[in-house]
Scaffold this active site. Structure first.
Site, PDB file in Angstrom:
ATOM      1  N   ASP A 129      33.600   2.100   2.730  1.00  0.00           N
ATOM      2  CA  ASP A 129      33.829   0.759   1.470  1.00  0.00           C
ATOM      3  C   ASP A 129      35.194   0.179   1.867  1.00  0.00           C
ATOM      4  O   ASP A 129      36.645   0.677   2.409  1.00  0.00           O
ATOM      5  CB  ASP A 129      33.467   1.695   0.395  1.00  0.00           C
ATOM      6  N   ARG A 179      28.608  -3.942   7.035  1.00  0.00           N
ATOM      7  CA  ARG A 179      28.095  -5.058   5.671  1.00  0.00           C
ATOM      8  C   ARG A 179      29.178  -5.517   5.582  1.00  0.00           C
ATOM      9  O   ARG A 179      29.734  -5.087   4.852  1.00  0.00           O
ATOM     10  CB  ARG A 179      28.043  -3.053   4.724  1.00  0.00           C
TER      11      ARG A 179
END
Length: 302
Positions: A129, A179
Site C-alpha cells: 500500500d 493499484r
C-alpha cells in the site's frame, strides 16, 4: 469535514478509547471484518461465494518498535498460508510503516522480503500500500527491487500526486502491477492536486495509461462517475473485462459491488481485520464524509 476527520485519525487518545470501547467496536464492523484472522477468513469465504476476490489487510500502521514490526510480519506470514490452505481467492496488502520503515529501512525491507518470498512460493501476491508522500520514493524502491527478485509483488499509486504519471510509466516498463486510487492523505499543493476535478482528471489519465501499458491493473474507487468512465473507455477500446479489476472496500457501496460483479467485471474487496482499526476507520470516513451519518444513526440503536 475531511480535514477534521483526518486530524482525528491521528489523535492517540481517541484511538485508545475507541479501540477498547464495545460501542465503537460494534460500529466499526461496518468496515472491519473482525479482530482475528479466523473472522477475516470467514468473511472472505462469504465474499468469494458471490464471485468476488479479496485482499486481506491486517490493520496496524505506524508501529512503535521493530519488535512490533516483526509481530506484524508474523501475522502476515500466517495469513498467506491460511488463504492458500482454505482455498480462498485472495491475497494480502501491507504498509511498510507497519513493517518498521520509520525505524530501519533495512529491517523493513528484510521483513517485507520474507513475505514476498513466501507469496512467490505459494503462487500468491503481496500488494504494498502507499502512504503519505514522504514514503513514496522508499516504497517504490522496495517494491521495484523485490519484484525483480521474486515477482509476486505490486504497489499502489495515488492519482492526486503530481509525480504519479512518471511513477506509473516506470512501473509499467518493469511489469509491476499497479493499484490506482485517488489518495487519502492531506498533501500540500507542491506535492498533490487540491481540487477534486484535478484528481479525477489525473485518475482517468492514469487509468488509460495502465490499460495501454500496465500489467493487470486495478482501479480502486467508489466514485460511480469514474467507474462509468472506465466502463465506457473499456467498451470503446474493446478491452476484455478480465484484463483488469475493480477494487472496493469491504462495507462500502454494496449496491455498486453487486452491479459490477453481475456485469462480468472482476471485482476485489479489501477486507481489513485486527484490533488497530481506528486510523483506518477514520480515513474511510474522510474519503466519504456522508458515512458519518451512518455512525450517528447507529449510536441510537439498541
Amino acid at each position: 469535514m475531511r480535514r477534521l476527520l483526518l486530524f482525528l485519525s491521528r489523535q492517540r487518545h481517541l484511538r485508545k478509547w475507541t479501540e477498547t470501547s464495545s460501542l465503537a467496536q460494534r460500529l466499526a464492523t461496518r468496515f472491519v471484518a473482525g479482530q482475528t484472522l479466523d473472522q477475516a477468513l470467514e468473511v472472505s469465504r462469504k465474499i468469494n461465494a458471490e464471485g468476488i476476490a479479496v485482499t486481506l489487510d491486517h490493520l496496524g500502521e505506524s508501529v512503535t518498535s521493530l519488535e512490533e514490526a516483526a509481530a506484524a510480519r508474523d501475522v502476515y506470514l500466517r495469513t498467506l498460508p491460511a488463504i492458500h490452505e482454505t482455498g480462498i481467492q485472495g491475497n494480502v496488502s501491507v504498509k511498510l510503516t507497519q513493517f518498521g520503515l520509520d525505524f530501519s529501512y533495512d529491517q523493513c525491507r528484510a521483513n517485507i522480503e520474507q513475505l514476498v518470498r513466501r507469496a512467490a512460493g505459494l503462487k500468491s501476491f503481496v500488494r504494498v500500500d502507499m502512504e503519505s508522500s514522504e514514503y513514496t520514493g522508499r516504497t517504490l524502491d522496495v517494491v521495484t527491487d523485490l519484484h525483480q527478485r521474486y515477482g509476486a509483488v505490486g504497489v499502489v499509486i495515488q492519482a492526486y500526486l503530481h509525480r504519479s504519471k512518471g511513477d506509473v510509466e516506470k512501473l509499467c516498463a518493469r511489469g509491476i502491477r499497479v493499484r490506482l486510487c485517488k489518495g487519502a492523505y492531506l498533501e500540500p499543493p507542491e506535492v498533490a492536486f487540491q481540487k477534486k476535478s484535478e484528481v479525477d482528471r489525473s485518475f482517468i489519465e492514469l487509468m488509460k495509461l495502465l490499460l495501454a501499458k500496465g500489467q493487470y491493473p486495478a482501479f480502486a474507487t467508489h466514485d460511480e462517475k469514474i467507474i462509468r468512465q472506465i466502463e465506457d473507455y473499456v467498451a470503446s477500446k474493446r478491452i476484455p473485462r478480465d484484463a483488469f479489476e475493480f477494487q472496493m472496500l469491504y462495507g462500502i457501496r454494496r449496491d455498486l459491488q453487486k452491479r459490477l460483479a453481475a456485469g462480468g467485471y472482476r471485482l476485489r474487496l479489501y477486507v481489513p481485520f485486527g484490533k488497530a482499526w481506528y486510523p483506518y476507520y477514520m480515513r474511510r470516513l474522510a474519503e466519504r464524509p456522508a458515512n458519518v451519518l451512518f455512525i450517528m444513526r447507529n449510536l441510537f440503536r439498541q
